[in-house]
Design a protein around this motif. Sequence first.
Motif, PDB file in Angstrom:
ATOM      1  N   ARG A   1       0.832  -1.211   0.000  1.00 50.02           N
ATOM      2  CA  ARG A   1       0.000   0.000   0.000  1.00 50.02           C
ATOM      3  C   ARG A   1       0.864   1.257   0.000  1.00 50.02           C
ATOM      4  O   ARG A   1       0.545   2.241  -0.663  1.00 50.02           O
ATOM      5  N   GLU A   2       1.957   1.237   0.763  1.00 48.72           N
ATOM      6  CA  GLU A   2       2.863   2.386   0.795  1.00 48.72           C
ATOM      7  C   GLU A   2       3.488   2.634  -0.565  1.00 48.72           C
ATOM      8  O   GLU A   2       3.596   3.779  -0.998  1.00 48.72           O
ATOM      9  N   LYS A   3       3.888   1.574  -1.250  1.00 47.22           N
ATOM     10  CA  LYS A   3       4.444   1.724  -2.595  1.00 47.22           C
ATOM     11  C   LYS A   3       3.434   2.381  -3.516  1.00 47.22           C
ATOM     12  O   LYS A   3       3.757   3.276  -4.286  1.00 47.22           O
ATOM     13  N   LYS A   4       2.189   1.908  -3.428  1.00 50.88           N
ATOM     14  CA  LYS A   4       1.137   2.443  -4.281  1.00 50.88           C
ATOM     15  C   LYS A   4       0.904   3.921  -3.973  1.00 50.88           C
ATOM     16  O   LYS A   4       0.771   4.742  -4.879  1.00 50.88           O
TER      17      LYS A   4
ATOM     18  N   LYS B   1       3.765   6.033  -5.311  1.00 49.31           N
ATOM     19  CA  LYS B   1       3.678   6.118  -6.769  1.00 49.31           C
ATOM     20  C   LYS B   1       2.640   7.165  -7.173  1.00 49.31           C
ATOM     21  O   LYS B   1       2.878   7.992  -8.056  1.00 49.31           O
ATOM     22  N   LYS B   2       1.471   7.136  -6.510  1.00 51.08           N
ATOM     23  CA  LYS B   2       0.419   8.111  -6.805  1.00 51.08           C
ATOM     24  C   LYS B   2       0.908   9.530  -6.508  1.00 51.08           C
ATOM     25  O   LYS B   2       0.632  10.461  -7.260  1.00 51.08           O
ATOM     26  N   LYS B   3       1.631   9.671  -5.394  1.00 46.13           N
ATOM     27  CA  LYS B   3       2.124  10.988  -5.004  1.00 46.13           C
ATOM     28  C   LYS B   3       3.114  11.516  -6.037  1.00 46.13           C
ATOM     29  O   LYS B   3       3.060  12.684  -6.422  1.00 46.13           O
ATOM     30  N   ARG B   4       4.027  10.636  -6.514  1.00 46.24           N
ATOM     31  CA  ARG B   4       4.996  11.051  -7.527  1.00 46.24           C
ATOM     32  C   ARG B   4       4.292  11.464  -8.821  1.00 46.24           C
ATOM     33  O   ARG B   4       4.661  12.463  -9.443  1.00 46.24           O
ATOM     34  N   LYS B   5       3.278  10.709  -9.224  1.00 46.01           N
ATOM     35  CA  LYS B   5       2.541  11.049 -10.440  1.00 46.01           C
ATOM     36  C   LYS B   5       1.848  12.400 -10.283  1.00 46.01           C
ATOM     37  O   LYS B   5       1.854  13.218 -11.206  1.00 46.01           O
ATOM     38  N   ALA B   6       1.253  12.624  -9.117  1.00 49.26           N
ATOM     39  CA  ALA B   6       0.583  13.904  -8.876  1.00 49.26           C
ATOM     40  C   ALA B   6       1.578  15.058  -8.905  1.00 49.26           C
ATOM     41  O   ALA B   6       1.295  16.132  -9.456  1.00 49.26           O
TER      42      ALA B   6
END
Length: 196
Positions: free
Chosen positions: A168-171, A174-179
């Motif tokens: 979950r932390e990886k996900k 990843k979402k934070k980096r994309k944002a």
Amino acid sequence: LKTDIPVPCNHCFPVATTAVAQLEEAMSIAAPAAKSRRSTTPHFIFFKEKLPAIVEASCAKNGGIVNHSEVMQELSKMWVRFSSKVNEPPLSAHFLFCLDNDQSFRAEGLVEEAGQEVSTETIASKLDELWRGASSELKASFEAKVAKAEKEFEIKVKAWNSELEKLREKKTKKKKRKAEKREMKKRLQRARLSFP
């Protein structure tokens, strides 16, 4: 979703592969909860994490063609190995007593001595009777097995939860980096528009 469709992979062509997108789309259709704002299931998180590597391996193995059924079978096998780390919760002392071979043979012998028909129901009934009349030492031995199994189960559950938390932390990262990347692109575009 069709299987064995020739799909170029990243190794064969510089064009991004559509196989991952196709499988992700199929998974999102199969798991509508992932589209909603509700939390995703551990199963879905695991599949999303492992999917790209398995698709790449399938491309390499099949000469640039993704075998979708092979990919899903491999994902399922990996999930079984991953999820089998946590077994079913421990059985009760009474149930362990009933599963014990010595007790089962004893109950079967008592049923035969009583002249009753030997069947699952009569043996289960006799085992229940034996459990109620068992000595406290015998019951304590089975309860000790249950206590040991419960401790092992708790350790397995903690390990399982920590692995899921890592996924979950990886996900989330990843979402934070994309944002952040999207925000940077927007800022750059605004900056370009403000200069003549």
